[in-house]
Design an enzyme around this catalytic site. Structure first.
Site, PDB file in Angstrom:
ATOM      1  N   GLU A 138     -28.625 -13.322  20.284  1.00 39.14           N
ATOM      2  CA  GLU A 138     -27.974 -14.647  20.157  1.00 39.14           C
ATOM      3  C   GLU A 138     -27.867 -15.089  18.713  1.00 39.14           C
ATOM      4  O   GLU A 138     -26.929 -15.801  18.351  1.00 39.14           O
ATOM      5  CB  GLU A 138     -28.754 -15.704  20.957  1.00 39.14           C
ATOM      6  CG  GLU A 138     -28.490 -15.642  22.441  1.00 39.14           C
ATOM      7  CD  GLU A 138     -28.854 -16.942  23.162  1.00 39.14           C
ATOM      8  OE1 GLU A 138     -29.642 -17.741  22.625  1.00 39.14           O
ATOM      9  OE2 GLU A 138     -28.345 -17.145  24.282  1.00 39.14           O
ATOM     10  N   HIS A 194     -39.622   9.798  29.256  1.00 37.81           N
ATOM     11  CA  HIS A 194     -39.111  10.516  30.421  1.00 37.81           C
ATOM     12  C   HIS A 194     -37.843   9.868  30.957  1.00 37.81           C
ATOM     13  O   HIS A 194     -37.484  10.069  32.110  1.00 37.81           O
ATOM     14  CB  HIS A 194     -40.190  10.582  31.499  1.00 37.81           C
ATOM     15  CG  HIS A 194     -41.410  11.314  31.051  1.00 37.81           C
ATOM     16  ND1 HIS A 194     -41.631  12.635  31.325  1.00 37.81           N
ATOM     17  CD2 HIS A 194     -42.456  10.915  30.275  1.00 37.81           C
ATOM     18  CE1 HIS A 194     -42.769  13.024  30.775  1.00 37.81           C
ATOM     19  NE2 HIS A 194     -43.285  11.997  30.135  1.00 37.81           N
ATOM     20  N   LYS A 229     -20.896 -21.764  30.568  1.00 37.26           N
ATOM     21  CA  LYS A 229     -21.540 -22.992  31.051  1.00 37.26           C
ATOM     22  C   LYS A 229     -20.523 -23.954  31.653  1.00 37.26           C
ATOM     23  O   LYS A 229     -20.719 -24.463  32.765  1.00 37.26           O
ATOM     24  CB  LYS A 229     -22.272 -23.692  29.895  1.00 37.26           C
ATOM     25  CG  LYS A 229     -23.598 -23.059  29.529  1.00 37.26           C
ATOM     26  CD  LYS A 229     -24.345 -23.931  28.519  1.00 37.26           C
ATOM     27  CE  LYS A 229     -25.617 -23.228  28.051  1.00 37.26           C
ATOM     28  NZ  LYS A 229     -26.276 -23.902  26.933  1.00 37.26           N
TER      29      LYS A 229
END
Lengths: 468, 468
Positions: B302, B331, B444
Site C-alpha cells: 500500500e 518444498h 469502497k
C-alpha cells in the site's frame, strides 16, 4: 463466456480485451487456439493414468475403490481410538491435508468439544521450527498425557526427507516412552508400498500403512491416501470429493475448449504469462479456502518454474503464484493490484451460497451505517468481491473468477482436479516437465552436508566457501 | 558487510555482485549512494514526528508514556474480567495485532488452559466471511454462554469501514442480548479521539476508548494503542517492544548508511526493484514470524505501489511483497525461486537462539537417518536456511537475512520500526507518497453502491454496466 461446467463455474470475461483493453486477450485468439487445445487434450488423453500422469486415475476405478477401502478400514480401526491426530509431512505431504481440513471443517475445529467435532483434533506439523513443534507436542501431551488417544500419521514416500524424518524420530520416541510396546499401533505411515527407508521402518516395526501410489508426485497426491486419510479421520466426505474430481476429469477430457475449463484456464494463464503477467494471484473470498491457495502455490510454482535450455540460451519459465484473501486483502493488496506493476492475473474464488449466514441487526441507530443494517455478511462479502472485480477492470487488470456453488467436498474435489489438470496443460504449453523439481536438490544435499551426513561432506565446505 | 546493529542484524552480502553476479549490486554503488542516503536521512529527521510521519514518535516520549498509561489502565480494568478477547478490525487494524500475538505467544495459545496462557483467548476477526465469523461467534458463546467474560475490542479510526462496521453491529447486538444494560462495559473501542462515526457511537454509548493517534495511518499504527491493547491483554511485554522500536529509531537516524539498516534495506530493495527484481519475498525461518510477513505485505504494497504521472506518462511504481515460510516452503517455492523468472529479492528472517529446542533422539537405528540423531531441530532449521541461501546464491538470486538474536518483544519492536522506517526511505527513493492509498477508494464506493448506501446509487449501475 461461461463454459458449461457442472458445479464449479469459470468466468474469464475479465481476462479479455473487451474488458481490460490491451492488457487482455482477444476472444478471437481463444477461438483460434481451439485446434491446438484439442490436440493437447488428445495428448493428455493418451498419457492419462500412465507414467507421471497416474495421478489422473486417483478418482477413477480401480484406484478409487482400492484407496477408499484401505483408508476406510484404517479409519474404522484408528478413528474410535483417536482424539488427537498428528500429521507429519512437508510440502505435498502436508499442504493438501491442511487445505482439506480448512475448507471442510470449521475454523474453530480444534477448539470444539469432541462430540461437536466428529473427529479427532488435527495438528499438521509441516516444519522443523523447534518452538512450533515443541509447543504442539506439549499441547498434545497436556490434552492426552499418556498419548493413549493419539495417532501419529507420518507421510513420506521415501522416508528420507530430512524435516519429516526428524519429526518422525521425535514423535516415535515420545510415543514409545508413553506407551511402551504398544506404540506401533499408534502410527499410521503413508509411504512407498515397496521400497525406501520409511518402508523398511514400517516393516520392521509393524505399523499400519497406506500407499503413496506409484508414479504420483507429492504435489499431485492429495486425492490419494496422502490426503484422504487425515480428511476421513476428521469426518470429511472423501467419496463425494472423489466424485467431484471424477466429474471434473470428464469435463476436462473434452476436446472442445468451451466445455473444458482446464484447457481454457491453462491457455489464459500461460498466454497472459508470456505477455508479462507473470504473477498469478489466487484470491478466495472465503477464509476456509485460503489454505487451498497455498496448495495451488506449490502446484503452480514447482510444476512450471523450470530452467529450459533453448538453443544454448537459458530461459527461466514459470510464474509466481501468490495467495491473497478477500475481502481482507482489499485493505492490504488492492492498492498494489490496481496501481502497482501490471504484471498480474488475479484469480478470484467465491462461494455462491454459504451454508450459514450472519444477519447484520438493525438495532444500532446510526445514519451512516444504515445501509448495512438488515443485510447479511454473505451479501456484503459478495458486494465486496464484485466491487473489487469492477475496480480491477477499471484499472485494466486481467482477472477471472471460479465460483463454487456451495462449499462442500464435491466442489472441493472439482476444484482440486481442475487445477491439477490445468497444470498438466500448462506444462505442455510451456514445454516443461511439470513433474520434476530439479532445483530443489541442491538445498537438500547442502543440508545433508551441513548436518554431517556421510557421503555429503564436500557440501559443507562448498557452502562455507560461498557464504563464509 | 554487517552494519553494527544493536540486537537485530542485517546481512546483505547476498545482494551484492560479489555473490550473485550481474543480478546483484556493486558494493561500490552502495558506497557512492552514501551522500544521497545521508541527505534522505536529514529529510526524514526534519519531518520525523510531524505530518504523516507522526508514527515515528510512537515509541518516544511523550507519546510512549501517554499510550502506555492509557493502555495499561484499561488492561488492568478489563484483563481480570476477560477470558475471551474478540478484536474487530481489518487491514492495518488487524494485521499488527495478529502478527504480535503469533510472534510472542505460543501457536497453541487459544488451546491452552487459562492459567498457562496468562491472558484471554484472542480471536481477531478480519473478514466478513459469514462462515468464519459465524463459527468464531458460536465458539465464543459456547465457551462463555452469558458473555460475562468476553471483551470486544473494535478498531476503526472513522467507524465507516464497511467490514468492521458490520462486525461491530453484529457483536454489539450479541453482547446487548446476552448482557442487557451492562453490555457497554464489555466494549473497548480504538478510534479517532475527536470525530467520526465510531467516536459518536462511543460517546453516546459510553464505551471505554483508546486513541488512534492523529496523523498515524492504519499500516503504521501497530505501535500505537491499535496494536498495544490486545498485545498487553495477552501478556505481551509492550514496554520492551517500544524500547526495541526506540532503539532502532536511533540507529535509523544515523546519517552514515553503514550504521543505518533502514537506509541500506530501502536502497537495496528499490535499486534491485528498478532493475527488474520487483517481487520482494519475506521468508522467516520460524512459524511465529510468518504473520509478520503479512503485516509487511500490507506496508510494502500500500505504501509504495502508486501510479505516478511523469510528464504525461503513466508509471506504475512499487513492488509485489510475497510471504513465504522456511523451511516449509523449500518444498513448495524454492524450485520457483531458483529456476523461475529472476525477478525476486528473497529476504530471510531467522532467529539465532530459540528459547526452546527439541532434541532428535538416538533410539531409531536406521543408517540413512543417523546424521539427524543426537542433533536438534534448531540445528536442522539453521542448516536448512543456510543450505537454501547457498542454493539461491548458486542460482544468482539476490537475498538478504535479518537475524533476531532472540524471539522476544524487544527484537520484534526493532523489526517493526526497521521496516516502517525502511518504507519511509523507499517512498522518498521512488518519489511516491507512502502514506495514501488512492486506488482503494473505488472498491469502497462501489461496495457502498452495491449495498444501497444513500448517495452512492450511481455506482451500482456503473458496476452493472461494466461487469454485466
Amino acid at each position: 463466456m461461461l463454459p458449461p461446467m457442472t458445479g464449479l463455474r469459470l468466468d474469464y470475461a475479465g481476462c479479455l480485451s473487451d474488458r481490460v483493453g490491451e492488457h487482455g486477450l482477444d476472444a478471437a485468439a481463444l477461438e483460434a487456439a481451439g485446434p491446438k487445445l484439442a490436440e493437447l487434450t488428445r495428448r493428455l488423453t493418451q498419457t492419462k493414468g500412465t507414467g507421471w500422469e497416474r495421478w489422473r486415475s486417483l478418482p477413477l476405478e480401480p484406484l478409487r475403490s482400492q484407496h477408499l477401502t484401505a483408508v476406510k478400514s484404517l479409519v474404522q480401526q484408528r478413528g474410535p481410538k483417536t482424539d488427537h491426530l498428528l500429521v507429519l509431512g512437508i510440502g505435498g505431504s502436508a499442504l493438501g491435508n491442511i487445505a482439506l481440513q480448512a475448507a471442510l471443517n470449521p475454523i474453530t475445529y480444534n477448539l470444539m468439544p469432541q462430540q461437536e467435532r466428529g473427529g479427532p483434533r488435527l495438528f499438521v506439523l509441516d516444519n522443523v521450527d523447534p518452538l512450533c513443534v515443541g509447543q504442539v507436542l506439549d499441547e498434545i501431551r497436556r490434552l492426552d498425557p499418556g498419548l493413549k488417544r493419539t495417532t501419529v500419521n507420518v507421510i513420506s514416500k521415501s522416508g528420507e526427507t530430512a524435516e519429516t524424518a526428524a519429526q518422525f524420530i521425535i514423535a516415535r520416541s515420545i510415543l514409545k516412552q508413553a506407551l511402551g510396546k504398544g506404540y506401533a499401533e499408534h502410527i499410521v505411515a503413508i509411504t512407498d508400498p515397496k521400497a525406501g527407508t520409511m518402508r523398511s521402518i514400517c516393516d520392521a516395526e509393524g505399523y499400519a500403512t497406506l500407499p503413496v501410489p506409484d508414479g504420483v508426485g507429492g504435489r499431485f497426491s492429495v486425492l490419494s491416501p496422502v490426503g484422504l486419510f487425515s480428511a476421513a479421520m476428521c469426518g470429511i466426505d472423501i467419496e463425494a470429493m472423489l466424485d467431484g474430481a471424477a466429474e471434473m476429469d470428464t469435463q476436462c477430457s473434452q476436446e472442445s475448449p468451451t466445455g473444458n475449463p482446464a484447457a481454457i484456464l491453462a491457455w489464459l494463464l500461460t498466454t497472459l504469462g508470456r505477455r508479462g503477467k507473470t504473477n498469478h494471484v489466487l484470491m478466495p473470498y472465503c477464509n476456509a479456502l485460503y489454505p487451498l491457495a497455498d496448495w495451488f502455490r506449490q502446484l503452480w510454482a514447482e510444476s512450471l518454474a523450470k530452467r529450459v535450455d533453448l538453443d544454448g540460451k537459458e530461459i527461466f519459465a514459470g510464474f509466481t503464484p501468490i495467495k491473497a484473501l478477500g475481502a481482507t486483502d482489499q485493505h492490504s493488496q488492492i492498492q498494489l493490484y490496481r496501481e502497482g506493476p501490471n504484471d498480474k492475473v488475479i484469480g478470484f474464488v467465491d462461494v455462491e451460497s454459504f451454508d450459514r449466514d450472519v444477519e447484520i441487526p438493525t438495532d444500532l441507530q446510526v445514519e451512516d451505517l444504515r445501509y448495512l443494517q438488515g443485510s447479511t455478511l454473505s451479501t456484503l462479502l459478495a458486494a465486496e468481491k464484485r466491487a473489487t472485480e469492477y475496480a480491477l477492470v477499471e484499472s485494466q487488470r486481467p482477472n477471472f473468477t471460479i465460483t463454487l456453488p456451495r462449499l462442500d467436498a464435491y466442489h472441493i474435489g472439482q476444484f482440486i482436479q481442475l487445477w491439477l489438470i490445468t497444470t498438466a496443460y500448462a506444462g505442455l504449453m510451456l514445454n516443461v516437465n511439470a513433474y520434476d523439481q530439479p532445483a530443489v536438490e541442491t538445498g537438500k544435499v547442502a543440508t545433508f552436508g551441513l548436518m554431517g551426513r556421510a557421503g555429503y561432506e564436500q557440501w559443507k565446505s562448498t557452502v562455507q566457501q560461498t557464504l563464509g
